[in-house]
Design an enzyme around this catalytic site. Structure first.
Site, PDB file in Angstrom:
ATOM      1  N   SER A  64      37.878   4.989  10.992  1.00 53.86           N
ATOM      2  CA  SER A  64      38.822   5.687  11.872  1.00 53.86           C
ATOM      3  C   SER A  64      39.936   6.431  11.150  1.00 53.86           C
ATOM      4  O   SER A  64      40.676   7.188  11.781  1.00 53.86           O
ATOM      5  CB  SER A  64      39.437   4.706  12.857  1.00 53.86           C
ATOM      6  OG  SER A  64      38.477   4.386  13.828  1.00 53.86           O
ATOM      7  N   LYS A  67      39.943  10.060  11.856  1.00 55.46           N
ATOM      8  CA  LYS A  67      40.327  10.687  13.129  1.00 55.46           C
ATOM      9  C   LYS A  67      41.417  11.755  13.014  1.00 55.46           C
ATOM     10  O   LYS A  67      41.276  12.840  13.573  1.00 55.46           O
ATOM     11  CB  LYS A  67      40.711   9.610  14.148  1.00 55.46           C
ATOM     12  CG  LYS A  67      39.476   8.837  14.649  1.00 55.46           C
ATOM     13  CD  LYS A  67      39.839   7.584  15.425  1.00 55.46           C
ATOM     14  CE  LYS A  67      38.585   6.905  15.970  1.00 55.46           C
ATOM     15  NZ  LYS A  67      38.830   5.530  16.417  1.00 55.46           N
ATOM     16  N   TYR A 189      30.024  12.299  14.593  1.00 57.57           N
ATOM     17  CA  TYR A 189      31.089  11.289  14.555  1.00 57.57           C
ATOM     18  C   TYR A 189      30.690  10.109  13.655  1.00 57.57           C
ATOM     19  O   TYR A 189      31.481   9.636  12.835  1.00 57.57           O
ATOM     20  CB  TYR A 189      31.409  10.806  15.971  1.00 57.57           C
ATOM     21  CG  TYR A 189      32.384   9.654  16.012  1.00 57.57           C
ATOM     22  CD1 TYR A 189      33.727   9.839  15.693  1.00 57.57           C
ATOM     23  CD2 TYR A 189      31.957   8.362  16.346  1.00 57.57           C
ATOM     24  CE1 TYR A 189      34.619   8.783  15.708  1.00 57.57           C
ATOM     25  CE2 TYR A 189      32.849   7.292  16.372  1.00 57.57           C
ATOM     26  CZ  TYR A 189      34.173   7.506  16.049  1.00 57.57           C
ATOM     27  OH  TYR A 189      35.048   6.453  16.048  1.00 57.57           O
ATOM     28  N   TYR A 241      46.615   2.202  16.687  1.00 66.30           N
ATOM     29  CA  TYR A 241      46.083   1.676  17.954  1.00 66.30           C
ATOM     30  C   TYR A 241      47.181   1.048  18.782  1.00 66.30           C
ATOM     31  O   TYR A 241      48.281   1.555  18.871  1.00 66.30           O
ATOM     32  CB  TYR A 241      44.970   0.651  17.704  1.00 66.30           C
ATOM     33  CG  TYR A 241      43.940   1.114  16.742  1.00 66.30           C
ATOM     34  CD1 TYR A 241      43.235   2.286  16.982  1.00 66.30           C
ATOM     35  CD2 TYR A 241      43.680   0.410  15.593  1.00 66.30           C
ATOM     36  CE1 TYR A 241      42.275   2.725  16.094  1.00 66.30           C
ATOM     37  CE2 TYR A 241      42.719   0.842  14.705  1.00 66.30           C
ATOM     38  CZ  TYR A 241      42.026   2.001  14.961  1.00 66.30           C
ATOM     39  OH  TYR A 241      41.106   2.431  14.078  1.00 66.30           O
ATOM     40  N   VAL A 259      38.382   0.474  10.371  1.00 69.81           N
ATOM     41  CA  VAL A 259      37.776  -0.850  10.237  1.00 69.81           C
ATOM     42  C   VAL A 259      37.059  -1.046   8.894  1.00 69.81           C
ATOM     43  O   VAL A 259      36.615  -2.150   8.580  1.00 69.81           O
ATOM     44  CB  VAL A 259      36.800  -1.187  11.391  1.00 69.81           C
ATOM     45  CG1 VAL A 259      37.538  -1.312  12.714  1.00 69.81           C
ATOM     46  CG2 VAL A 259      35.663  -0.179  11.484  1.00 69.81           C
TER      47      VAL A 259
HETATM   48  N1  GLN Z   1      32.878   3.683  13.436  1.00 75.51           N
HETATM   49  C1  GLN Z   1      33.835   2.893  14.121  1.00 75.51           C
HETATM   50  C2  GLN Z   1      33.729   3.096  15.618  1.00 75.51           C
HETATM   51  O1  GLN Z   1      33.667   4.194  16.077  1.00 75.51           O
HETATM   52  C3  GLN Z   1      35.208   3.226  13.642  1.00 75.51           C
HETATM   53  C4  GLN Z   1      36.218   2.408  14.340  1.00 75.51           C
HETATM   54  C5  GLN Z   1      37.473   2.162  13.572  1.00 75.51           C
HETATM   55  O2  GLN Z   1      37.591   2.328  12.362  1.00 75.51           O
HETATM   56  N2  GLN Z   1      38.451   1.667  14.259  1.00 75.51           N
HETATM   57  O3  GLN Z   1      33.666   2.160  16.360  1.00 75.51           O
END
Ligand code: GLN
Length: 432
Positions: A64, A67, A189, A241, A259
């Site tokens: 993420s 993003k 994605y 988040y 993550v």
């Molecule tokens: N690939 C993960 C997802 O889309 C990335 C999520 C994350 O890093 N929070 O669920």
């Protein structure tokens, strides 16, 4: 000096090394196959100088942390107006993978949760998934200043198991947010989440944001300052988040976590931080990554809202060079508040001079607002029957130059004073 900073970082890393709280992401087996003890801490200064402590060459998937960069790319390619029509900028207070949109607008609440991030991918103009991904890959690589690669195992696994993201993408399609094939968008994605980085890459990417879109080592502009400003804004409000409020209070830097265990944090104008530690808390943020950022912010004084001193006076000196001729020497960065101070001071002293000379050779930087204000000042001076001269050897104010008796912009103070003497000769001057 550099050793001192290195010692600071090593010390912060050591302080947190024994913390084994948290768990590896295990929604796909590949993410659980990393060394849980790894801890890498990288710091890039605005000039590109890098400090590293610990496991800074270990590669992990960006997840993420991607993003904000894809959001920036969408802004870069189609502009803020078109992006805002599809993605909001309000913190959601929800988990990153919440299957939700804003109740009134039906748009994803912000680009830092999966719904918004998937929508952002769809906004990148491209003829195919490969085309879109190529642009994303090139954009991230330009931020990092090196050619990044993809972890194909993670990508395959994300794609094989991504039901929740599929649910989000199809929901977005039903609300008219996604115009293209949801599976194609998701493919991009999943690939973007699988790009491999090190903590040093994240520090470099953060430093490019800190520099307003210029990659420090090459000096290359990757995107505009306006795109960066918007991107950093959503990182502040939504980057961590549902832990965004706590993060801003304790750390005070625009940031993004993933993550994979990475966190990138930006101190605008100053530096970029990258941390890698794969054990996550319940919200999906790296436990030690958050702690390390907290420590760095406190011990190095990095909170972006810390008010360290009253903003410095822009007027360095003001004096009468001769009767009726007052010199104002400015310095530092000239932005709105500084320009306002200059205008107010000079207007308050109208009775005390006939000619004001603004000496700006020590001004480091000026923005369009301040430039416009100072240009406007000339008009009020003229209206008050006064004259304004400018000493601007580097053409900082960008006032057009004319030569001869009409000149008002000069390269040296002596030249300006000579012109002032011709304009209002003192008694002894006219004698000789
Ligand atoms: N690939 C993960 C997802 O889309 C990335 C999520 C994350 O890093 N929070 O669920």
């Amino acid at each position: 000096m550099a050793e001192l900073v290195q010692r600071y970082l090593d010390q912060i890393r050591t302080e947190h090394l024994t913390n084994t709280d948290g768990a590896l992401a295990d929604y796909i087996p590949e993410l659980a196959r990393v060394d849980p003890g790894a801890l890498g801490l990288s710091l890039s200064l605005a000039d590109g100088y890098i400090y590293e402590s610990g496991d800074c060459t270990a590669e992990f998937t960006i997840q993420s942390v991607s993003k904000p960069f894809t959001y920036a790319l969408a802004l870069d390619r189609i502009g803020q107006y078109a992006v805002d029509a599809k993605i909001g900028v309000e913190p959601s207070g929800e988990a990153f993978n919440e299957i939700s949109v804003d109740e009134t607008t039906n748009r994803p609440k912000n680009p830092m949760i999966n719904a918004g991030a998937i929508a952002a991918v769809s906004l990148i103009p491209g003829v195919s998934a490969d085309d879109r991904f190529a642009q994303i890959h090139e954009f991230y690589s330009a931020f990092a200043g090196r050619d990044l690669s993809v972890d194909h195992d993670v990508y395959a696994s994300e794609k094989a198991t991504g039901s929740r993201n599929r649910a989000i993408a199809y929901m977005l399609q039903s609300f008219g947010v996604l115009d293209d094939d949801p599976d194609e968008i998701l493919d991009v994605y999943f690939r973007q989440c699988s790009i491999k980085v090190t903590s040093t890459d994240l520090a470099r990417m953060a430093a490019t944001l800190a520099r307003g879109g210029v990659e420090p080592r090459s000096g290359r502009r990757v995107t505009s300052a306006a795109v960066v400003q918007r991107t950093l804004s959503v990182m502040v409000t939504c980057g961590m988040y549902d832990a965004a409020g706590d993060w801003v209070s304790a750390v005070g830097m625009p940031a993004k976590s993933g993550v994979g265990g990475g966190i990138t944090a930006v101190l605008p104008g100053q530096l970029g931080i990258g941390v890698y530690s794969p054990l996550l808390d319940a919200k999906g943020n790296s436990v030690r990554g958050v702690e390390v950022c907290r420590s760095m912010s406190v011990s190095l004084g990095l909170h972006f809202l810390s008010v360290t001193r009253e903003s410095r006076s822009t007027i360095r000196a003001a004096y009468d060079a001769r009767p009726g001729v007052r010199v104002y020497e400015l310095h530092g960065d000239l932005l709105f508040a500084g320009a306002e101070q200059v205008l107010r001071t000079i207007e308050g002293e109208y009775d005390e001079f006939d000619i004001a000379i603004l000496e700006v050779s020590r001004v480091d930087d000026i923005d369009d607002t301040a430039r416009g204000m100072l240009a406007g000042m000339r008009e009020s001076l003229t209206a008050a029957g006064k004259q304004g001269y400018l000493v601007d050897p580097d053409d900082t104010l960008q006032v057009p130059r004319v030569d001869g008796a009409q000149a008002i912009v000069f390269s040296t103070l002596d030249d300006a004073l000579r012109a002032a003497r011709q304009s209002i000769p003192a008694p002894q001057d006219s004698d000789g």
